[in-house]
Every structure is written in structure tokens, then in C-alpha cells.
Write a protein that holds these residues in place. Structure first.
Motif, PDB file in Angstrom:
ATOM      1  N   THR A 160       0.850  -1.182   0.000  1.00 52.28           N
ATOM      2  CA  THR A 160       0.000   0.000   0.000  1.00 52.28           C
ATOM      3  C   THR A 160       0.890   1.237   0.000  1.00 52.28           C
ATOM      4  N   VAL A 161       0.619   2.163  -0.917  1.00 54.80           N
ATOM      5  CA  VAL A 161       1.329   3.450  -0.964  1.00 54.80           C
ATOM      6  C   VAL A 161       0.338   4.519  -0.537  1.00 54.80           C
ATOM      7  N   ASN A 162       0.713   5.333   0.462  1.00 55.32           N
ATOM      8  CA  ASN A 162      -0.250   6.322   0.961  1.00 55.32           C
ATOM      9  C   ASN A 162      -0.494   7.422  -0.077  1.00 55.32           C
ATOM     10  N   PRO A 163      -1.626   8.155   0.033  1.00 59.17           N
ATOM     11  CA  PRO A 163      -1.978   9.151  -0.978  1.00 59.17           C
ATOM     12  C   PRO A 163      -0.901  10.215  -1.191  1.00 59.17           C
ATOM     13  N   ALA A 164      -0.147  10.544  -0.132  1.00 63.54           N
ATOM     14  CA  ALA A 164       0.888  11.589  -0.256  1.00 63.54           C
ATOM     15  C   ALA A 164       2.167  11.053  -0.900  1.00 63.54           C
ATOM     16  N   LYS A 165       2.221   9.743  -1.164  1.00 65.06           N
ATOM     17  CA  LYS A 165       3.409   9.080  -1.724  1.00 65.06           C
ATOM     18  C   LYS A 165       4.648   9.306  -0.855  1.00 65.06           C
ATOM     19  N   SER A 166       4.424   9.335   0.459  1.00 66.66           N
ATOM     20  CA  SER A 166       5.550   9.546   1.379  1.00 66.66           C
ATOM     21  C   SER A 166       5.929   8.256   2.111  1.00 66.66           C
ATOM     22  N   GLN A 167       4.988   7.277   2.147  1.00 71.23           N
ATOM     23  CA  GLN A 167       5.256   6.030   2.857  1.00 71.23           C
ATOM     24  C   GLN A 167       4.642   4.849   2.110  1.00 71.23           C
ATOM     25  N   ALA A 168       5.276   3.689   2.274  1.00 69.03           N
ATOM     26  CA  ALA A 168       4.737   2.458   1.685  1.00 69.03           C
ATOM     27  C   ALA A 168       4.707   1.381   2.755  1.00 69.03           C
ATOM     28  N   GLU A 193       4.886  -6.680   9.331  1.00 70.22           N
ATOM     29  CA  GLU A 193       4.629  -5.491   8.506  1.00 70.22           C
ATOM     30  C   GLU A 193       5.900  -4.649   8.448  1.00 70.22           C
ATOM     31  N   LEU A 194       6.222  -4.165   7.251  1.00 64.83           N
ATOM     32  CA  LEU A 194       7.346  -3.243   7.082  1.00 64.83           C
ATOM     33  C   LEU A 194       6.800  -1.948   6.489  1.00 64.83           C
ATOM     34  N   VAL A 195       7.073  -0.834   7.165  1.00 66.34           N
ATOM     35  CA  VAL A 195       6.677   0.477   6.642  1.00 66.34           C
ATOM     36  C   VAL A 195       7.954   1.239   6.310  1.00 66.34           C
ATOM     37  N   SER A 196       8.026   1.761   5.103  1.00 64.06           N
ATOM     38  CA  SER A 196       9.225   2.499   4.682  1.00 64.06           C
ATOM     39  C   SER A 196       8.858   3.914   4.256  1.00 64.06           C
ATOM     40  N   GLN A 197       9.690   4.869   4.656  1.00 66.27           N
ATOM     41  CA  GLN A 197       9.569   6.212   4.088  1.00 66.27           C
ATOM     42  C   GLN A 197       9.981   6.110   2.620  1.00 66.27           C
ATOM     43  N   LEU A 198       9.376   6.892   1.755  1.00 70.39           N
ATOM     44  CA  LEU A 198       9.740   6.874   0.338  1.00 70.39           C
ATOM     45  C   LEU A 198      10.675   8.039   0.029  1.00 70.39           C
ATOM     46  N   VAL A 199      11.510   7.861  -1.002  1.00 73.50           N
ATOM     47  CA  VAL A 199      12.449   8.918  -1.397  1.00 73.50           C
ATOM     48  C   VAL A 199      11.675   9.960  -2.207  1.00 73.50           C
ATOM     49  N   GLN A 200      11.819  11.214  -1.812  1.00 69.06           N
ATOM     50  CA  GLN A 200      11.124  12.284  -2.523  1.00 69.06           C
ATOM     51  C   GLN A 200      12.004  12.803  -3.663  1.00 69.06           C
ATOM     52  N   GLY A 201      11.395  13.091  -4.795  1.00 73.68           N
ATOM     53  CA  GLY A 201      12.151  13.579  -5.951  1.00 73.68           C
ATOM     54  C   GLY A 201      11.680  12.893  -7.214  1.00 73.68           C
ATOM     55  N   THR A 202      12.326  13.225  -8.320  1.00 71.84           N
ATOM     56  CA  THR A 202      11.946  12.651  -9.610  1.00 71.84           C
ATOM     57  C   THR A 202      13.066  11.756 -10.107  1.00 71.84           C
ATOM     58  N   PHE A 203      12.730  10.519 -10.423  1.00 68.99           N
ATOM     59  CA  PHE A 203      13.727   9.577 -10.929  1.00 68.99           C
ATOM     60  C   PHE A 203      14.042   9.934 -12.380  1.00 68.99           C
ATOM     61  N   PRO A 204      15.313   9.811 -12.783  1.00 65.87           N
ATOM     62  CA  PRO A 204      15.660  10.161 -14.180  1.00 65.87           C
ATOM     63  C   PRO A 204      14.853   9.336 -15.184  1.00 65.87           C
ATOM     64  N   ASN A 205      14.602   9.917 -16.348  1.00 67.85           N
ATOM     65  CA  ASN A 205      13.910   9.184 -17.427  1.00 67.85           C
ATOM     66  C   ASN A 205      14.914   8.218 -18.050  1.00 67.85           C
ATOM     67  N   TYR A 206      14.901   6.992 -17.565  1.00 61.30           N
ATOM     68  CA  TYR A 206      15.948   6.033 -17.937  1.00 61.30           C
ATOM     69  C   TYR A 206      15.711   5.369 -19.294  1.00 61.30           C
ATOM     70  N   THR A 207      14.505   5.483 -19.851  1.00 61.93           N
ATOM     71  CA  THR A 207      14.240   4.788 -21.121  1.00 61.93           C
ATOM     72  C   THR A 207      15.164   5.288 -22.227  1.00 61.93           C
ATOM     73  N   GLN A 208      15.572   6.578 -22.136  1.00 61.46           N
ATOM     74  CA  GLN A 208      16.445   7.113 -23.192  1.00 61.46           C
ATOM     75  C   GLN A 208      17.890   6.630 -23.049  1.00 61.46           C
ATOM     76  N   LEU A 209      18.205   5.962 -21.929  1.00 65.07           N
ATOM     77  CA  LEU A 209      19.562   5.432 -21.750  1.00 65.07           C
ATOM     78  C   LEU A 209      19.720   4.040 -22.354  1.00 65.07           C
ATOM     79  N   ILE A 210      18.588   3.416 -22.713  1.00 67.40           N
ATOM     80  CA  ILE A 210      18.638   2.044 -23.226  1.00 67.40           C
ATOM     81  C   ILE A 210      18.861   2.065 -24.740  1.00 67.40           C
ATOM     82  N   PRO A 211      20.003   1.562 -25.219  1.00 65.25           N
ATOM     83  CA  PRO A 211      20.258   1.547 -26.673  1.00 65.25           C
ATOM     84  C   PRO A 211      19.156   0.770 -27.402  1.00 65.25           C
ATOM     85  N   GLN A 212      18.723   1.303 -28.534  1.00 60.40           N
ATOM     86  CA  GLN A 212      17.626   0.673 -29.278  1.00 60.40           C
ATOM     87  C   GLN A 212      18.113  -0.316 -30.341  1.00 60.40           C
TER      88      GLN A 212
END
Length: 377
Positions: free
Chosen positions: A218-226, A234-253
Motif C-alpha cells: 500500500t502506498v499512501n496518498p501523499a506518496k511519502s510512505q509504503a 509489517e514493514l513500513v518504509s519512508q519513500l524517497v522524494q524527488g523525480t527519478f531520471p527518465n531512464y528509457t532514453q539510456l537504453i540503446p535501441q
């Protein structure tokens, strides 16, 4: 608080939550484990403020109560006891926990539970279930590629994209990228993307070893915890805040050379070369040679160090395309080859300065991109 439980159950429970106890902290109470009676079971909780683990064990409860005690002291004492019934009682006035087992007894000074950081409750938000085996494989094949340095926090996590009945896990540290796609047991209502700390997923992977039923997420509505719910854990983890790089452009076609080799043979040759590569910046050189007439193609794996010497290993390969040369960090090759479950692997390359793509043969849900190292050929 007054209860009794079996030593083996309490010992197992303490080992489960013990991994979430803070190692270095400015908040001393996070060195403690919280013990609480909960609906005729004993609840154990620990948190390092990034991650919290709670475990329930069977117990005979006579009086309700709650207390926190030093984790290391309690765990070491319980593990040293014989496999027998443990009687636990708490003196509310002195906050002393009394433990009796066979002919052993101990008193441990506790700290009031109200000072313990509250364990986050994640009840609303995006919820789904995932099968244990594929989830473990995904974590195994992705989490190791996450960055360990905190300079770019988003790279210390694993990017998780939930969409319909699929989950894509990705991790990158600037030198490599791992992407794994798996199916969810229950579809999500709306697409969601979060970054889960790689450390939390590694702990979850360890906890899933004895699990058979699907894991609830379960991911909470604020996307701060899972929240990850297993049987009795039960394991509850804080989530990392920020934007992950767009990695699809790193994959050679596309690629100029594609070779297929045995995973075991490639791993052995890489490990052997890495012994010599230790003094040479970890550089392992690969030369892919297409076969002539009826002869198979081959992969030559080598490493050299000016001080200690060099080594060369050859393995048979099915090669498509032209001859190619490329060099990688031996550690990166060894790590990815070590987590593959398939027997054969493909390596796709374009030129010595472009990333190489590693794909297990017979499975299209995983790929691993490795940046090359620049060497004088």
C-alpha cells in the motif's frame, strides 16, 4: 504486562525486527524495541525513522501492557536461553521487565512506550498484491544497481511504476541501469510512481524468505510512505522524494554485435579476470569474435595490471554481427551475472564507447545496461 511465550518464537521475532533498530542515531530510544500486547499476541516493533518493522508472535497474555527495552541486550539474552517457555512481566512503577526461562531470570530497565516514535499507519492509497517469487527475483536483479552514496538521494532508491496489472522496478547509479518488469496479482486503480529506498527492499527481500502468500503493498496518498504486509510481519518504509531520471532514453535501441554465452562460464571468466583487474582500476576487457565456417564464435575475457601481470580466458559464444571490443568494470559484470536465474545471457554492443546491454536469454522482462570504460586497445 504479564505474558508467556516460547523462546524460539520470541528469538525469531526479535531477529525479524532487529534489522530496523537504529545503528547510529541522535534519538537514543530508537536503539530500543517496543513490546506490546495486542489481541492475545505479543507485538514487537523497531524503527530507525526511515523504516519500521513490526512482528506478531503467539503468546499467552494475562495482563495487557507495553514497554521499550534496549534491543541488543534483549536479543542477545533471549538467544542465549534454552528452548523453553519464557515468562515475562512488567513492573509499571519501576519500568523493569522481568524475564524467567527454565533456571534463568533477568531484569531489564525499560523506557516508557509513549516516548517511542509512532509507527506510521498506511491504510489508504494505492493497494495491490504481488507474488513472492517474482517480487524477490525483481528485487534481487535490480536493488544492487542503486547508488550507495547519498549525493543524489533519488538514485539510492528503486523506482517503482505501477500501472494496471504490471510493476516496473528500475535502479541506476550513474554507471549502470537495471530494469525488471513483473505482473501484479491484483491491478492498481490508477498509475502510480514512487521511489522505494533500496535498503528497505533488501530488508523486505530477507523477510520474504519464509513467505508463501502474496505480499500486500500500500502506498499512501501523499506518496511519502509504503506498507508491505506479510504473514505476521509489517514493514513500513519512508519513500524517497524527488523525480527519478527518465531512464528509457539510456537504453540503446539497436546494436552492431550480439553474442550469447553461458551465464556460468561468463561469470567464471569475469571473476578470474577481476582478480588481475583489481590493480588496474577494475577494468575487464571483452573481445567478441564471430565464428568462421562451422567454428563457433568466441568471447575473450582478459585483464592486465602493469605491476602483477595479466590473464586471458576464452569461452564459446553464438555471435551475430561484427567483431567487437569493449571494456567494463569487472565488479558490475560479476554482480549482474550473479543474480541471473537463466542459463544463457546475451550481450549487445554498438561500439567501445557506447553502453552494453545484458539480457537473459528466454526472458524478456529484464535488462541491464552497463557504461563502458575507456581503455587503450
Amino acid at each position: 504486562m504479564k505474558l508467556s511465550c516460547l523462546q524460539e518464537n520470541l528469538n525469531r521475532g526479535l531477529n525479524v525486527v532487529g534489522r530496523a533498530v537504529a545503528a547510529r542515531t541522535t534519538l537514543p530510544i530508537t536503539n530500543n524495541i517496543l513490546l506490546a500486547t495486542d489481541q492475545s499476541r505479543l507485538k514487537l516493533s523497531a524503527t530507525n525513522l526511515e523504516m519500521a518493522i513490526t512482528c506478531w508472535i503467539g503468546a499467552k497474555i494475562e495482563e495487557e501492557g507495553t514497554i521499550t527495552v534496549p534491543a541488543r541486550l534483549l536479543t542477545e539474552f533471549i538467544s542465549s536461553l534454552p528452548n523453553d517457555k519464557i515468562d515475562i512481566s512488567l513492573s509499571p512503577r519501576t519500568k523493569t521487565l522481568e524475564l524467567k526461562c527454565a533456571r534463568f531470570e533477568a531484569r531489564i530497565s525499560g523506557v516508557d512506550a509513549k516516548d517511542f516514535p509512532p509507527i506510521p499507519k498506511v491504510e489508504e492509497g494505492i493497494s495491490t498484491k504481488v507474488e513472492v517469487d517474482t517480487f524477490q527475483q525483481g528485487i534481487d536483479q535490480v536493488a544492487f544497481a542503486a547508488a550507495t552514496e547519498e549525493s543524489r538521494p533519488v538514485l539510492t532508491g528503486v523506482d517503482a511504476q505501477f500501472k494496471d496489472d504490471g510493476l516496473t522496478l528500475a535502479a541506476a547509479d550513474g554507471f549502470r541501469l537495471a530494469v525488471f518488469r513483473l505482473s501484479l496479482a491484483t491491478p492498481v486503480e490508477k498509475p502510480t510512481e514512487v521511489i522505494i529506498p533500496a535498503r528497505s527492499l533488501a530488508e523486505l527481500n530477507r523477510l520474504m524468505a519464509d513467505q508463501e502468500e502474496p505480499v500486500e503493498m500500500t502506498v499512501n496518498p501523499a506518496k511519502s510512505q509504503a506498507l508491505f504486509r506479510l504473514k505476521d510481519i509489517e514493514l513500513v518504509s519512508q519513500l524517497v522524494q524527488g523525480t527519478f531520471p527518465n531512464y528509457t532514453q539510456l537504453i540503446p535501441q539497436n546494436y552492431n554485435t550480439r553474442m550469447i554465452v553461458s551465464v556460468d562460464e561468463f561469470l567464471r571468466a569475469t571473476k578470474t579476470a577481476s582478480i588481475f583487474a583489481r590493480d588496474g582500476s577494475g577494468i575487464v576487457r571483452l573481445v567478441v569474435t564471430p565464428g568462421a565456417a562451422k567454428a563457433p564464435g568466441k568471447l575473450t575475457v582478459s585483464a592486465r595490471s602493469e605491476e602483477i601481470g595479466d590473464d586471458v580466458g576464452e569461452i564459446d559464444a553464438t555471435v551475430e554481427g561484427e567483431e567487437s571490443k569493449i571494456a567494463f568494470n569487472g565488479k558490475y559484470l560479476t554482480e549482474v551475472l550473479s543474480v541471473l536465474r537463466e542459463t544463457q545471457v546475451a550481450l549487445e554492443t554498438t561500439n567501445p564507447s557506447s553502453p552494453g546491454v545484458i539480457r537473459p536469454v528466454g526472458s524478456d522482462n529484464y535488462l541491464h545496461v552497463v557504461m563502458p570504460m575507456f581503455v587503450q586497445w
